[in-house]
Design an enzyme around this catalytic site. Structure first.
Site, PDB file in Angstrom:
ATOM      1  CB  CYS A  70      -0.980  -0.004   1.172  1.00 40.92           C
ATOM      2  SG  CYS A  70      -0.218   0.025   2.807  1.00 40.92           S
TER       3      CYS A  70
ATOM      4  CB  CYS B 175      -3.741   1.743   7.065  1.00 35.91           C
ATOM      5  SG  CYS B 175      -3.437   3.246   8.011  1.00 35.91           S
ATOM      6  NE  ARG B 176      -4.562   1.526   1.836  1.00 32.59           N
ATOM      7  CZ  ARG B 176      -4.383   2.288   0.760  1.00 32.59           C
ATOM      8  NH1 ARG B 176      -5.269   2.237  -0.229  1.00 32.59           N
ATOM      9  NH2 ARG B 176      -3.339   3.084   0.672  1.00 32.59           N
ATOM     10  CB  SER B 177       0.210  -3.525   2.792  1.00 33.00           C
ATOM     11  OG  SER B 177       1.036  -2.571   3.409  1.00 33.00           O
TER      12      SER B 177
ATOM     13  CG  ASP C  48      -5.400   5.959   2.466  1.00 26.09           C
ATOM     14  OD1 ASP C  48      -5.409   5.558   3.652  1.00 26.09           O
ATOM     15  OD2 ASP C  48      -4.533   6.714   2.011  1.00 26.09           O
TER      16      ASP C  48
ATOM     17  CG  ASN D  72       4.364  -1.759   5.150  1.00 20.12           C
ATOM     18  OD1 ASN D  72       5.485  -2.076   5.504  1.00 20.12           O
ATOM     19  ND2 ASN D  72       3.393  -2.637   5.113  1.00 20.12           N
TER      20      ASN D  72
HETATM   21  P1  4NP Z   1      -1.799   2.806   4.095  1.00 21.34           P
HETATM   22  O1  4NP Z   1      -2.465   4.142   4.675  1.00 21.34           O
HETATM   23  O2  4NP Z   1      -1.247   3.176   2.728  1.00 21.34           O
HETATM   24  O3  4NP Z   1      -2.947   1.844   4.008  1.00 21.34           O
HETATM   25  O4  4NP Z   1      -0.740   2.391   5.071  1.00 21.34           O
HETATM   26  C1  4NP Z   1      -1.821   5.364   4.744  1.00 21.34           C
HETATM   27  C2  4NP Z   1      -0.977   5.634   5.792  1.00 21.34           C
HETATM   28  C3  4NP Z   1      -0.348   6.858   5.857  1.00 21.34           C
HETATM   29  C4  4NP Z   1      -0.568   7.806   4.879  1.00 21.34           C
HETATM   30  C5  4NP Z   1      -1.405   7.527   3.831  1.00 21.34           C
HETATM   31  C6  4NP Z   1      -2.031   6.304   3.755  1.00 21.34           C
HETATM   32  N1  4NP Z   1       0.072   9.072   4.968  1.00 21.34           N
HETATM   33  O5  4NP Z   1      -0.181   9.930   4.101  1.00 21.34           O
HETATM   34  O6  4NP Z   1       0.861   9.308   5.899  1.00 21.34           O
END
Ligand code: 4NP
Length: 153
Positions: free
Chosen positions: A8, A13-15, A122, A11
């Site tokens: 993602c 939240c989702r992955s 997201d 790294n």
């Molecule tokens: P992820 O979520 O891609 O599912 O881990 C996010 C975590 C942090 C951010 C964006 C998406 N950020 O902009 O910091």
């Protein structure tokens, strides 16, 4: 051994959820599951507490994970690379050296919604409900992926 990488943006939240969920459905003697982010934003961090919570509610411990950034070597180390959304997919494809590497990359929700090219939303800027939705989407996709992988090996 078959190696699978979940990717993602952050790294956190989702992955990490995708990694934990798929791992819970596969035999660790045959499969390695890891995750990474396309960005450098959260390198070294633990998963978001909201991801940790929804995983725990479903009997999965993701607290040992630590965020890392996707690197070109991952195309060599992994057999399949699952992107959480179209933006991640495009960023990974842009790093591929050849068609063989590109062919390893898939959008994870095409496992459960074939050819629809849907994004795992997201959840970072939303509330807990968003994380529950992400868990449900990933659990369904990973059930299908685990069956596909088990039938190949
Ligand atoms: P992820 O979520 O891609 O599912 O881990 C996010 C975590 C942090 C951010 C964006 C998406 N950020 O902009 O910091």
């Amino acid at each position: 051994m078959t190696n699978i990488l979940m990717v993602c943006l952050g790294n956190i939240c989702r992955s990490p959820l995708a990694e934990g969920i798929l791992k819970s459905k596969l035999n660790a003697d045959k499969f390695i599951v890891d995750s990474a982010g396309t960005s450098s934003y959260h390198i070294g961090n633990k998963p978001d507490t909201r991801s940790i919570t929804v995983a725990k509610q479903n009997g999965i411990d993701i607290t040992k994970q630590q965020a890392r950034q996707f690197v070109k070597q991952d195309f060599k180390d992994f057999d399949w690379i699952y992107a959480m959304d179209n933006s991640n997919y495009n960023n990974i494809i842009a790093l591929a050296a050849n068609e063989e590497e590109k062919a390893k990359v898939k959008l994870i929700l095409n496992a459960s919604f074939p050819n629809k090219n849907l994004d795992v939303p997201d959840p970072y800027y939303g509330g807990d409900k968003g994380f529950e939705k992400v868990f449900t989407l990933l659990d369904h996709a990973c059930t299908i992926i685990s069956k596909q992988l088990n039938s190949k090996t």
